[in-house]
Structure formats: C-alpha cells, structure tokens
Design a protein around this motif. Structure first.
Motif, PDB file in Angstrom:
ATOM      1  N   TYR A 100       9.495  25.499  28.135  1.00  0.00           N
ATOM      2  CA  TYR A 100      10.339  26.397  27.361  1.00  0.00           C
ATOM      3  C   TYR A 100      11.706  25.804  27.085  1.00  0.00           C
ATOM      4  O   TYR A 100      12.627  26.501  26.723  1.00  0.00           O
ATOM      5  CB  TYR A 100      10.473  27.717  28.112  1.00  0.00           C
TER       6      TYR A 100
ATOM      7  N   HIS B  29      14.481  39.991  33.186  1.00  0.00           N
ATOM      8  CA  HIS B  29      14.237  38.552  33.040  1.00  0.00           C
ATOM      9  C   HIS B  29      14.299  37.868  34.399  1.00  0.00           C
ATOM     10  O   HIS B  29      15.130  38.228  35.250  1.00  0.00           O
ATOM     11  CB  HIS B  29      15.273  37.914  32.109  1.00  0.00           C
ATOM     12  N   THR B  31      13.689  34.159  34.601  1.00  0.00           N
ATOM     13  CA  THR B  31      13.813  32.715  34.403  1.00  0.00           C
ATOM     14  C   THR B  31      15.147  32.424  33.738  1.00  0.00           C
ATOM     15  O   THR B  31      15.503  33.061  32.743  1.00  0.00           O
ATOM     16  CB  THR B  31      12.664  32.191  33.522  1.00  0.00           C
ATOM     17  N   SER B  33      17.870  29.379  32.310  1.00  0.00           N
ATOM     18  CA  SER B  33      18.109  27.998  31.887  1.00  0.00           C
ATOM     19  C   SER B  33      19.598  27.807  31.655  1.00  0.00           C
ATOM     20  O   SER B  33      20.310  28.743  31.310  1.00  0.00           O
ATOM     21  CB  SER B  33      17.357  27.687  30.589  1.00  0.00           C
ATOM     22  N   GLN B  48      16.084  24.370  34.173  1.00  0.00           N
ATOM     23  CA  GLN B  48      15.571  25.734  34.177  1.00  0.00           C
ATOM     24  C   GLN B  48      15.129  26.100  35.593  1.00  0.00           C
ATOM     25  O   GLN B  48      14.520  25.282  36.297  1.00  0.00           O
ATOM     26  CB  GLN B  48      14.380  25.849  33.241  1.00  0.00           C
ATOM     27  N   ALA B  92      20.925  30.972  29.688  1.00  0.00           N
ATOM     28  CA  ALA B  92      19.943  31.720  28.910  1.00  0.00           C
ATOM     29  C   ALA B  92      18.882  32.265  29.856  1.00  0.00           C
ATOM     30  O   ALA B  92      18.524  31.611  30.837  1.00  0.00           O
ATOM     31  CB  ALA B  92      19.296  30.838  27.852  1.00  0.00           C
ATOM     32  N   SER B  93      18.386  33.447  29.562  1.00  0.00           N
ATOM     33  CA  SER B  93      17.333  34.012  30.406  1.00  0.00           C
ATOM     34  C   SER B  93      16.153  34.460  29.558  1.00  0.00           C
ATOM     35  O   SER B  93      16.280  34.696  28.356  1.00  0.00           O
ATOM     36  CB  SER B  93      17.867  35.172  31.251  1.00  0.00           C
ATOM     37  N   ARG B  94      15.009  34.578  30.203  1.00  0.00           N
ATOM     38  CA  ARG B  94      13.797  35.074  29.538  1.00  0.00           C
ATOM     39  C   ARG B  94      12.847  35.642  30.587  1.00  0.00           C
ATOM     40  O   ARG B  94      13.028  35.410  31.782  1.00  0.00           O
ATOM     41  CB  ARG B  94      13.093  33.964  28.757  1.00  0.00           C
ATOM     42  N   TYR B  99       8.785  33.776  25.311  1.00  0.00           N
ATOM     43  CA  TYR B  99       9.324  32.549  24.744  1.00  0.00           C
ATOM     44  C   TYR B  99      10.749  32.715  24.239  1.00  0.00           C
ATOM     45  O   TYR B  99      11.439  31.742  23.997  1.00  0.00           O
ATOM     46  CB  TYR B  99       8.442  32.081  23.593  1.00  0.00           C
ATOM     47  N   GLU B 100      11.171  33.951  24.068  1.00  0.00           N
ATOM     48  CA  GLU B 100      12.510  34.205  23.546  1.00  0.00           C
ATOM     49  C   GLU B 100      13.533  34.063  24.654  1.00  0.00           C
ATOM     50  O   GLU B 100      13.407  34.678  25.714  1.00  0.00           O
ATOM     51  CB  GLU B 100      12.591  35.610  22.957  1.00  0.00           C
ATOM     52  N   GLN B 101      14.545  33.263  24.398  1.00  0.00           N
ATOM     53  CA  GLN B 101      15.625  33.102  25.354  1.00  0.00           C
ATOM     54  C   GLN B 101      16.871  33.791  24.819  1.00  0.00           C
ATOM     55  O   GLN B 101      17.223  33.638  23.652  1.00  0.00           O
ATOM     56  CB  GLN B 101      15.909  31.618  25.598  1.00  0.00           C
ATOM     57  N   TYR B 102      17.528  34.528  25.689  1.00  0.00           N
ATOM     58  CA  TYR B 102      18.745  35.250  25.337  1.00  0.00           C
ATOM     59  C   TYR B 102      19.910  34.582  26.047  1.00  0.00           C
ATOM     60  O   TYR B 102      19.864  34.348  27.254  1.00  0.00           O
ATOM     61  CB  TYR B 102      18.621  36.720  25.726  1.00  0.00           C
TER      62      TYR B 102
END
Lengths: 114, 112
Positions: A100, B29, B31, B33, B48, B92-94, B99-102
């Motif tokens: 990812y 969330h 995960t 990064s 990550q 960034a988290s998800r 697959y979308e990272q915020y």
C-alpha cells in the motif's frame, strides 16, 4: 518500481474555465491510482481514486478523472474551476494487493485568475 | 469523527539532535504510514506500521525509526538530524483491507 510523472509544474486558468491536469504512471500491473489536493500549509485531501471497473471516476468538489491504460494516464478534469480550487494537486500510484505504499508525482500547482 | 491528527504542528531542531513526531489515526483505522515531503516535492514513503510492526519501508536510512502502540497511534523518530531532514512529515492511516489512505495536516520540521 512504480513512478508517476506530472508534466505540468504550474498551470494558471481563469475562474469558470475548464481544467485538465495530466498524470502518467509507470507500473507493471493494474495500478491503484489517486488524486490528492494540498492547500498551502495543509495535509493531503483525497479527491478521487481508481481501483478497477469504470475508467471514468467521479470525486469530490466536482472533479473527475479518466484512467487510460493504453496511455498509462490518469488525468484529472473539472468543467468549471472556482477560485477556491487554487492549490497543489498530486497524482499517486499504489502497488497491487499486499503493498500500500503510495508513490507520488511532484505535483502541479494550480493558480486561478478571478 | 476525528480525522488523522499529528503533533506538534511545527518543530525547530539543531543538527545532530533527535526528534519524535506523533500521529493518531482516523477512527477505525489500524494501519499507519509516514511520508516525508520536502519543499516543492511530492511526499515520499518512509515506512508503514501494522500490528505494532514495521511492514514496509521506503528508501530511508536507519536514522528514521518508528513505533506503533496498541491503540494504533504511531511515532516517527529521527536521530542525528541533518539539514536535509527539514520537511513536512505526513502521517496517513487506513483500514487493514482498505486502499484509501487519509492524511493528517503534517508536522513541519526545520533543522538549523
């Protein structure tokens, strides 16, 4: 390894005009593609994404993007630009399932003339 | 629903010092990064974290290290700071299967 090219460093458009920001990617398989917007001093806001299916994707704030596999492109469009759209726009590619990590382009700065 | 939060907002350090940046992920969330964004550049992936372990790492030296806590929050540590470490650091988290990272607002680090 994947890579992203945004050929235009800076674009200036008049308010109400249409907009197209270019993005070309390099990746061996089907990519996950994203457009983010960043206002000065701010983080990144996700505008839209493409994973699979319909190659024309709609996002927030009236933006859309079209995935063209044959051209390795994912260009961002908006029919009528508003002054508040002035910002920096980043195209990003994510590797496939299990990875990812996002690879970003260098960005395109959009200026809007009132 | 709180988004991704980061602290501090700004930080000024001297060459050779160490710094710790913090990140709380978006609710739901797990995960996190970290990315480094130098002036005029796009963000670059640092690493990550998922389940309190580093899962992927970008092309950054060992001076960059991290940690994830049981509540999914995360820290980025940078040792022996160099002038070139001056940048905006983005978290960034998800969700695990998303697959979308915020992204958070970032921490602006200046090394003098």
């Amino acid at each position: 390894a994947q890579s992203v090219t945004q050929p235009d460093i800076h674009i200036t458009v008049s308010e109400g005009a249409s907009l197209e920001l270019r993005c070309n990617y390099s990746y061996g398989a089907t990519p996950y593609l994203f457009w983010y917007v960043q206002s000065p001093g701010q983080g990144l806001q996700l505008l839209l994404k493409y994973f699979s299916g319909d190659t024309l994707v709609q996002g927030i704030k009236g933006f859309e993007a079209e995935f063209k596999r044959s051209q390795s492109s994912f260009n961002l469009r908006k029919p009528s630009v508003h002054w508040s759209d002035a910002a920096e726009y980043f195209c990003a590619v994510g590797a496939g399932a299990g990875s990812y990590q996002l690879t970003f382009g260098k960005g395109t700065k959009l200026s809007v003339i009132p | 629903d709180a988004g991704v939060t980061q602290s501090p907002t700004h930080l000024i350090k001297t060459r050779g010092q160490q710094v710790t940046l913090r990140c709380s992920p978006k609710s739901g969330h797990d995960t996190v990064s970290w990315y480094q964004q130098a002036l005029g550049q796009g963000p670059q992936f640092i690493f990550q974290y998922y389940e309190e372990e580093e899962r992927q790492r970008g092309n950054f030296p060992d001076r960059f290290s991290g940690h994830q806590f049981p509540n999914y929050s995360s820290e980025l540590n940078v040792n022996a700071l160099l002038l070139g470490d001056s940048a905006l650091y983005l978290c960034a988290s998800r969700r695990t299967m998303g697959y979308e990272q915020y992204f958070g607002p970032g921490t602006r680090l200046t090394v003098t």
